[in-house]
Design a protein around this motif. Structure first.
Motif, PDB file in Angstrom:
ATOM      1  N   PRO A   1       0.825  -1.214   0.000  1.00 38.12           N
ATOM      2  CA  PRO A   1       0.000   0.000   0.000  1.00 38.12           C
ATOM      3  C   PRO A   1       0.857   1.262   0.000  1.00 38.12           C
ATOM      4  CG  PRO A   1      -0.599  -1.489   1.804  1.00 38.12           C
ATOM      5  CD  PRO A   1       0.703  -1.960   1.260  1.00 38.12           C
ATOM      6  N   TYR A   2       0.274   2.287  -0.599  1.00 41.10           N
ATOM      7  CA  TYR A   2       0.869   3.608  -0.626  1.00 41.10           C
ATOM      8  C   TYR A   2      -0.185   4.577  -0.103  1.00 41.10           C
ATOM      9  CZ  TYR A   2       2.312   8.113  -2.592  1.00 41.10           C
ATOM     10  OH  TYR A   2       2.636   9.436  -2.756  1.00 41.10           O
TER      11      TYR A   2
ATOM     12  N   THR B   1       0.059   2.995   8.950  1.00 38.95           N
ATOM     13  CA  THR B   1       0.650   1.669   8.726  1.00 38.95           C
ATOM     14  C   THR B   1      -0.119   0.601   9.509  1.00 38.95           C
ATOM     15  OG1 THR B   1       2.788   2.767   8.459  1.00 38.95           O
ATOM     16  CG2 THR B   1       2.830   0.384   8.796  1.00 38.95           C
TER      17      THR B   1
ATOM     18  N   LEU C   1      -3.563  -0.222   7.823  1.00 39.41           N
ATOM     19  CA  LEU C   1      -3.486  -1.161   6.694  1.00 39.41           C
ATOM     20  C   LEU C   1      -3.186  -2.584   7.171  1.00 39.41           C
ATOM     21  CD1 LEU C   1      -3.815  -0.375   3.635  1.00 39.41           C
ATOM     22  CD2 LEU C   1      -3.352   1.572   5.090  1.00 39.41           C
ATOM     23  N   HIS C   2      -2.441  -2.673   8.243  1.00 41.13           N
ATOM     24  CA  HIS C   2      -2.124  -3.982   8.799  1.00 41.13           C
ATOM     25  C   HIS C   2      -3.370  -4.619   9.426  1.00 41.13           C
ATOM     26  CE1 HIS C   2       0.142  -7.174  10.581  1.00 41.13           C
ATOM     27  NE2 HIS C   2      -0.139  -6.778  11.811  1.00 41.13           N
TER      28      HIS C   2
ATOM     29  N   LYS D   1      -1.845  -6.138   5.736  1.00 42.03           N
ATOM     30  CA  LYS D   1      -0.643  -5.792   4.988  1.00 42.03           C
ATOM     31  C   LYS D   1       0.549  -5.718   5.945  1.00 42.03           C
ATOM     32  CE  LYS D   1      -2.864  -5.003   1.127  1.00 42.03           C
ATOM     33  NZ  LYS D   1      -2.723  -5.913  -0.018  1.00 42.03           N
TER      34      LYS D   1
ATOM     35  N   THR E   1       4.224  -0.999   3.596  1.00 42.13           N
ATOM     36  CA  THR E   1       3.390   0.200   3.479  1.00 42.13           C
ATOM     37  C   THR E   1       4.244   1.465   3.465  1.00 42.13           C
ATOM     38  OG1 THR E   1       1.459  -0.817   4.512  1.00 42.13           O
ATOM     39  CG2 THR E   1       1.588   1.583   4.622  1.00 42.13           C
TER      40      THR E   1
ATOM     41  N   ILE F   1      -4.076   0.838  -3.083  1.00 44.24           N
ATOM     42  CA  ILE F   1      -3.828  -0.577  -2.793  1.00 44.24           C
ATOM     43  C   ILE F   1      -4.056  -1.402  -4.056  1.00 44.24           C
ATOM     44  CG2 ILE F   1      -4.344  -0.597  -0.309  1.00 44.24           C
ATOM     45  CD1 ILE F   1      -7.245  -1.199  -0.983  1.00 44.24           C
TER      46      ILE F   1
END
Lengths: 69, 69, 69, 69, 69, 69
Positions: B2-3, B26, B29-30, B35, B40, C8
């Motif tokens: 991911p960005y 971060t 997203l985890h 992720k 990330t 993503i």
């Protein structure tokens, strides 16, 4: 909820000109898509001329070349 | 992979706050998409208040107007 | 007036997961920088795995290679 | 009419290196997709190491930690 | 060499409306900063309402809630 | 930790061409700035020709006009 990003070369754009860009982009979204002005975000990003390339060269180089001829 | 890009007005955000934004994005997203944190990227872009518009005016103008009332 | 973009790979993320990402990013800006939730925009961009590269190859190729070992 | 954005950490990249990135990205679009160089825009964005996160920490912290070991 | 990105929710915007956005943004840069129209790129990104959040919820949820009251 | 975004008109770019763009952009960052390939993300965004404007008109209109002459 429109988001407009305007990316331009950093060449002495004034606060008044930025204000016009913001007003104009907000009006555009209002006029064309009926978006309420309060919901439109406009972000202006000014890019150093070393960091903007076109035709394979930076604007710094391009302008020096053009103005020296 | 991911960005995440976080764009905010430049108003004295500290390195500690930036570190919290990075950690928080971060973790998000985890937690939600599993992720791995190492994959990330988080980029924080701080925008001058002259360059951020809402409601058809810049944040500079908006804040001056608000605080003077 | 924060703007958060989460990019993503497109791999079957559900509407519920997207809702969690939106809620989480909005909370993060509220918690760390005291931004009112109503002013935070979150945009999720899902990218086809052919269109996302890391280590010089697309995620499509990378995953095929990884899962075949 | 390709638009290429290259986002990197701000760590003393020289004008010569930026010129090479611009030339290289423009050539790439020309070689792979036959895009005329004059139509390709390249924008390089340099991000402060406090503002770039990976693995849940900023590059500033990550590099200090790495170099101190 | 301006680059303008207009990000809006995907809600049936027509080709005519897109053409007006493109024309309007190009005119704006011409009028305010004297940029030649041929040098202005405009990119419209339409975002699914599940993928756009404001106030901590997606536009899909927000609109369902609003229209049901 | 470079992040490269390549935005192009959606006109039948193949997976092979995308793979070349990813490889080429990754090599470029490696060659010019010595960035390890594993740390470079490349994202290709394909934009509908109705949604990409140049010279104040969409690519759809521009190409129809050009090819009909």
């Amino acid at each position: 909820m429109p988001y407009v990003k305007i990316q331009i070369a950093k060449t002495g754009v004034t606060a008044e000109q930025k204000a016009e860009l913001i007003r104009g982009a907000t009006d555009l979204l209002h006029r064309v898509l009926d978006k309420p002005p309060s919901s439109t975000y406009v972000v202006i990003e000014e890019i150093d001329t070393d960091n903007w390339g076109v035709g394979g060269e930076s604007l710094t180089v391009r302008r020096a070349r053009t103005s020296s001829t």
